[in-house]
Design a protein around this motif. Structure first.
Motif, PDB file in Angstrom:
ATOM      1  N   CYS A  31      17.810  50.716 -25.997  1.00 29.94           N
ATOM      2  CA  CYS A  31      16.606  51.269 -25.372  1.00 29.94           C
ATOM      3  C   CYS A  31      16.045  52.440 -26.177  1.00 29.94           C
ATOM      4  O   CYS A  31      15.319  53.287 -25.655  1.00 29.94           O
ATOM      5  CB  CYS A  31      16.914  51.708 -23.944  1.00 29.94           C
ATOM      6  SG  CYS A  31      17.431  50.358 -22.886  1.00 29.94           S
ATOM      7  N   ASN A  33      13.762  52.545 -28.538  1.00 29.35           N
ATOM      8  CA  ASN A  33      12.310  52.551 -28.677  1.00 29.35           C
ATOM      9  C   ASN A  33      11.656  53.211 -27.459  1.00 29.35           C
ATOM     10  O   ASN A  33      10.798  54.085 -27.600  1.00 29.35           O
ATOM     11  CB  ASN A  33      11.775  51.136 -28.875  1.00 29.35           C
ATOM     12  CG  ASN A  33      10.291  51.128 -29.148  1.00 29.35           C
ATOM     13  OD1 ASN A  33       9.796  51.892 -29.959  1.00 29.35           O
ATOM     14  ND2 ASN A  33       9.581  50.250 -28.455  1.00 29.35           N
ATOM     15  N   GLN A  34      12.073  52.820 -26.254  1.00 29.72           N
ATOM     16  CA  GLN A  34      11.514  53.403 -25.033  1.00 29.72           C
ATOM     17  C   GLN A  34      11.850  54.888 -24.934  1.00 29.72           C
ATOM     18  O   GLN A  34      11.027  55.692 -24.523  1.00 29.72           O
ATOM     19  CB  GLN A  34      12.034  52.674 -23.789  1.00 29.72           C
ATOM     20  CG  GLN A  34      11.494  51.285 -23.624  1.00 29.72           C
ATOM     21  CD  GLN A  34      12.294  50.236 -24.369  1.00 29.72           C
ATOM     22  OE1 GLN A  34      13.132  50.534 -25.214  1.00 29.72           O
ATOM     23  NE2 GLN A  34      12.032  48.976 -24.061  1.00 29.72           N
ATOM     24  N   LEU A  37       9.568  56.834 -27.371  1.00 32.49           N
ATOM     25  CA  LEU A  37       8.207  56.945 -26.842  1.00 32.49           C
ATOM     26  C   LEU A  37       8.138  58.031 -25.779  1.00 32.49           C
ATOM     27  O   LEU A  37       7.213  58.847 -25.765  1.00 32.49           O
ATOM     28  CB  LEU A  37       7.754  55.604 -26.259  1.00 32.49           C
ATOM     29  CG  LEU A  37       7.482  54.489 -27.258  1.00 32.49           C
ATOM     30  CD1 LEU A  37       7.250  53.171 -26.530  1.00 32.49           C
ATOM     31  CD2 LEU A  37       6.293  54.834 -28.134  1.00 32.49           C
ATOM     32  N   TYR A  38       9.131  58.074 -24.902  1.00 33.64           N
ATOM     33  CA  TYR A  38       9.176  59.083 -23.848  1.00 33.64           C
ATOM     34  C   TYR A  38       9.352  60.479 -24.443  1.00 33.64           C
ATOM     35  O   TYR A  38       8.644  61.425 -24.061  1.00 33.64           O
ATOM     36  CB  TYR A  38      10.310  58.765 -22.876  1.00 33.64           C
ATOM     37  CG  TYR A  38      10.484  59.802 -21.803  1.00 33.64           C
ATOM     38  CD1 TYR A  38       9.515  59.993 -20.825  1.00 33.64           C
ATOM     39  CD2 TYR A  38      11.618  60.602 -21.761  1.00 33.64           C
ATOM     40  CE1 TYR A  38       9.663  60.954 -19.835  1.00 33.64           C
ATOM     41  CE2 TYR A  38      11.767  61.560 -20.772  1.00 33.64           C
ATOM     42  CZ  TYR A  38      10.788  61.736 -19.817  1.00 33.64           C
ATOM     43  OH  TYR A  38      10.944  62.680 -18.849  1.00 33.64           O
ATOM     44  N   LEU A  55       6.268  56.054 -18.944  1.00 40.23           N
ATOM     45  CA  LEU A  55       7.223  55.830 -20.022  1.00 40.23           C
ATOM     46  C   LEU A  55       8.655  56.045 -19.536  1.00 40.23           C
ATOM     47  O   LEU A  55       9.574  55.329 -19.937  1.00 40.23           O
ATOM     48  CB  LEU A  55       6.923  56.755 -21.200  1.00 40.23           C
ATOM     49  CG  LEU A  55       5.621  56.458 -21.948  1.00 40.23           C
ATOM     50  CD1 LEU A  55       5.318  57.553 -22.952  1.00 40.23           C
ATOM     51  CD2 LEU A  55       5.678  55.104 -22.616  1.00 40.23           C
ATOM     52  N   SER A  56       8.827  57.008 -18.650  1.00 46.50           N
ATOM     53  CA  SER A  56      10.141  57.243 -18.060  1.00 46.50           C
ATOM     54  C   SER A  56      10.588  56.025 -17.270  1.00 46.50           C
ATOM     55  O   SER A  56      11.744  55.590 -17.362  1.00 46.50           O
ATOM     56  CB  SER A  56      10.092  58.472 -17.146  1.00 46.50           C
ATOM     57  OG  SER A  56      11.309  58.651 -16.479  1.00 46.50           O
ATOM     58  N   GLU A  58       9.645  52.925 -17.740  1.00 46.71           N
ATOM     59  CA  GLU A  58       9.940  51.842 -18.674  1.00 46.71           C
ATOM     60  C   GLU A  58      11.310  52.040 -19.322  1.00 46.71           C
ATOM     61  O   GLU A  58      12.062  51.079 -19.507  1.00 46.71           O
ATOM     62  CB  GLU A  58       8.848  51.751 -19.735  1.00 46.71           C
ATOM     63  CG  GLU A  58       7.529  51.267 -19.168  1.00 46.71           C
ATOM     64  CD  GLU A  58       6.374  51.402 -20.150  1.00 46.71           C
ATOM     65  OE1 GLU A  58       6.618  51.676 -21.354  1.00 46.71           O
ATOM     66  OE2 GLU A  58       5.225  51.256 -19.704  1.00 46.71           O
ATOM     67  N   TYR A  59      11.659  53.282 -19.639  1.00 48.56           N
ATOM     68  CA  TYR A  59      12.965  53.577 -20.221  1.00 48.56           C
ATOM     69  C   TYR A  59      14.087  53.269 -19.227  1.00 48.56           C
ATOM     70  O   TYR A  59      15.068  52.617 -19.572  1.00 48.56           O
ATOM     71  CB  TYR A  59      13.012  55.049 -20.649  1.00 48.56           C
ATOM     72  CG  TYR A  59      14.370  55.504 -21.102  1.00 48.56           C
ATOM     73  CD1 TYR A  59      14.996  54.908 -22.194  1.00 48.56           C
ATOM     74  CD2 TYR A  59      15.028  56.523 -20.443  1.00 48.56           C
ATOM     75  CE1 TYR A  59      16.257  55.317 -22.614  1.00 48.56           C
ATOM     76  CE2 TYR A  59      16.280  56.950 -20.855  1.00 48.56           C
ATOM     77  CZ  TYR A  59      16.887  56.345 -21.935  1.00 48.56           C
ATOM     78  OH  TYR A  59      18.130  56.765 -22.339  1.00 48.56           O
ATOM     79  N   CYS A  62      14.570  49.556 -18.816  1.00 41.66           N
ATOM     80  CA  CYS A  62      15.325  49.013 -19.941  1.00 41.66           C
ATOM     81  C   CYS A  62      16.816  49.242 -19.726  1.00 41.66           C
ATOM     82  O   CYS A  62      17.627  48.330 -19.909  1.00 41.66           O
ATOM     83  CB  CYS A  62      14.871  49.681 -21.243  1.00 41.66           C
ATOM     84  SG  CYS A  62      15.798  49.158 -22.705  1.00 41.66           S
ATOM     85  N   THR A  86       6.031  47.496 -13.857  1.00 40.01           N
ATOM     86  CA  THR A  86       6.296  47.023 -15.214  1.00 40.01           C
ATOM     87  C   THR A  86       6.510  45.518 -15.263  1.00 40.01           C
ATOM     88  O   THR A  86       6.391  44.913 -16.303  1.00 40.01           O
ATOM     89  CB  THR A  86       7.527  47.728 -15.813  1.00 40.01           C
ATOM     90  OG1 THR A  86       8.633  47.525 -14.948  1.00 40.01           O
ATOM     91  CG2 THR A  86       7.276  49.195 -16.018  1.00 40.01           C
TER      92      THR A  86
END
Length: 102
Positions: A31, A33-34, A37-38, A55-56, A58-59, A62, A86
């Motif tokens: 995870c 990448n996520q 981004l966050y 973004l949080s 999505e992380y 994941c 999501t």
């Protein structure tokens, strides 16, 4: 009594589960990448997490999908009131205003 060394396991050492919120490290970067981004979002917003909540989410999604943390309801994680899900895909036709899979 022993000074300077850890206590003996045989003298009452008890294993306890981790506190809520503790979860395994992402050793394989599943995870990453996520997470990046966050973290970049936090840097751009002076460490204010409000603009980075999606973004949080999505992380955390994941991490839950890969078994790096237990699945939990979004409202328990403080993310239940975010717009959109999501897992849902917005319809290509903006006039309909519906989402696929609902």
């Amino acid at each position: 009594m022993s000074f300077g060394r850890p206590p003996s396991i045989s003298t009452g050492f008890q294993v306890t589960p981790p506190d809520r919120g503790s979860f395994p490290l992402d050793h394989y970067g599943e995870c990453k990448n996520q997470m990046m981004l966050y973290m970049n979002c936090l840097r751009k917003n002076s460490n204010s997490s409000s603009p980075c909540r999606q973004l949080s989410k999505e992380y955390l999604e994941c991490r839950m999908q890969r078994g790096l943390m237990d699945r939990d309801e979004w409202h328990n994680l403080g993310l239940g009131n975010l717009q959109g899900d999501t897992k849902r895909v917005q319809s290509a036709d903006p006039k309909k205003g519906t989402t696929a899979g609902t």
